[in-house]
Scaffold this active site. Structure first.
Site, PDB file in Angstrom:
ATOM      1  N   GLU A 176      67.533  61.582  57.785  1.00 33.12           N
ATOM      2  CA  GLU A 176      67.750  60.110  58.351  1.00 33.12           C
ATOM      3  C   GLU A 176      68.293  59.856  59.697  1.00 33.12           C
ATOM      4  OE1 GLU A 176      69.028  55.534  56.911  1.00 33.12           O
ATOM      5  OE2 GLU A 176      69.738  57.461  56.149  1.00 33.12           O
ATOM      6  N   LYS A 213      63.367  59.584  57.524  1.00 32.67           N
ATOM      7  CA  LYS A 213      64.145  57.980  57.141  1.00 32.67           C
ATOM      8  C   LYS A 213      64.415  57.379  58.584  1.00 32.67           C
ATOM      9  CE  LYS A 213      66.694  54.777  54.120  1.00 32.67           C
ATOM     10  NZ  LYS A 213      67.570  54.915  53.142  1.00 32.67           N
TER      11      LYS A 213
END
Length: 294
Positions: A176, A213
């Protein structure tokens, strides 16, 4: 690795629920839920209250695998129980939802327009425990605020270096590198980030798979190449501070990108709601995020 869960992550319709607020963000999450800071005297009481909140969400009939593919947990939540089962087992066995664990220890100070992750102490031990608790994957977050190519490369290098250790432990890492939605150079950051991620993905072997993400991109379908990459299990989007409605609208513009929202999932929930009102509010949030993800 659980092949059934891997298949579920690749192909199921729905989204990933982010229930991983850690120590630093827990007071804010509790306050939004209607439990002010003066309601608890110490950290233990605070974590008990937040586990009650998460238990209420996870056990709700609105929280089911028809809409929710996976859920990201905070380490404390992994070690606690719901109805006599470890949280990860409860999610997998009772709900059919794939459990993930947040493994990062927070962000370092901003340098060169980015925030790298702080060192992750005891990662091997955490991954060993995650395997014992039947956790499928992990999540770790860094932040990009400026379009500095060298710094963005550092962010992605760090994510993939740690990601490979996680893969070696038999888990699937959610990588992420968040682009700050308030960055004046957001679009340029996203172009640089995408190129850097593709470079790393192309170096992975056939049995090294990751999830990503990412902030919902300014350019529609910018991340299609990542979504279609053979080393990518799934690409999920963070809400990044957008309201649920705005995040959902932006998400709908990006084919194949699914949600992994936390605030958006719980923003209308309150400790004082009756179970009926709580379940209705959660059902409404789940439906809106699901609809934007499919």
């Amino acid at each position: 690795m659980n092949q059934k869960q891997l298949e579920q992550m690749k192909t199921s319709k729905g989204f990933i629920a982010a229930l991983d607020q850690s120590g630093g963000s827990t007071p804010k999450a509790l306050a939004a839920y209607g439990i002010p800071e003066d309601s608890y005297n110490n950290e233990d009481e605070m974590f008990d209250l937040v586990h009650e909140m998460r238990t209420r969400i996870i056990t709700s009939k609105a929280f089911d695998s028809d809409s929710i593919i996976g859920a990201i947990l905070f380490e404390q939540t992994m070690d606690r129980e719901i109805e006599g089962m470890y949280t990860g087992d409860y999610l997998a066995e009772k709900k059919g939802i794939v459990p993930f664990l947040k493994v990062d220890k927070g962000l370092a100070e901003e340098t060169n327009g980015v925030q790298l992750m702080k060192p992750i102490d005891n990662l091997d031990e955490t991954l060993r425990r995650a395997n014992e608790r039947n956790i499928f994957g992990t999540k770790m977050r860094s932040v990009i605020k400026q379009a500095n190519p060298k710094a963005i490369k550092e962010v992605v290098d760090q994510q993939f270096d740690i990601g490979k250790k996680i893969i070696a432990a038999g888990l699937v890492p959610i990588i992420e590198p968040e682009v700050d939605i308030h960055s004046p150079e957001k679009e340029k950051c996203e172009d640089l980030l995408k190129a850097e991620i593709i470079n790393h993905l192309n170096q992975l072997s056939e049995d090294e798979n990751v999830m990503l993400k990412l902030t919902i991109p300014t350019k529609k379908n910018l991340y299609k190449e990542l979504i279609d990459h053979p080393r990518v299990v799934r690409v999920v989007a963070l809400s990044g501070g957008y309201s649920t409605d705005v995040a959902n609208e932006k998400l709908k513009e990006n084919n194949g990108l699914i949600a992994s929202f936390s605030r958006a999932l719980s923003q209308d929930l309150n400790a004082d709601q009756s179970d009926e009102d709580f379940n209705l509010a959660l059902e409404k949030a789940v439906k809106s995020i699901y609809d934007a993800s499919v």
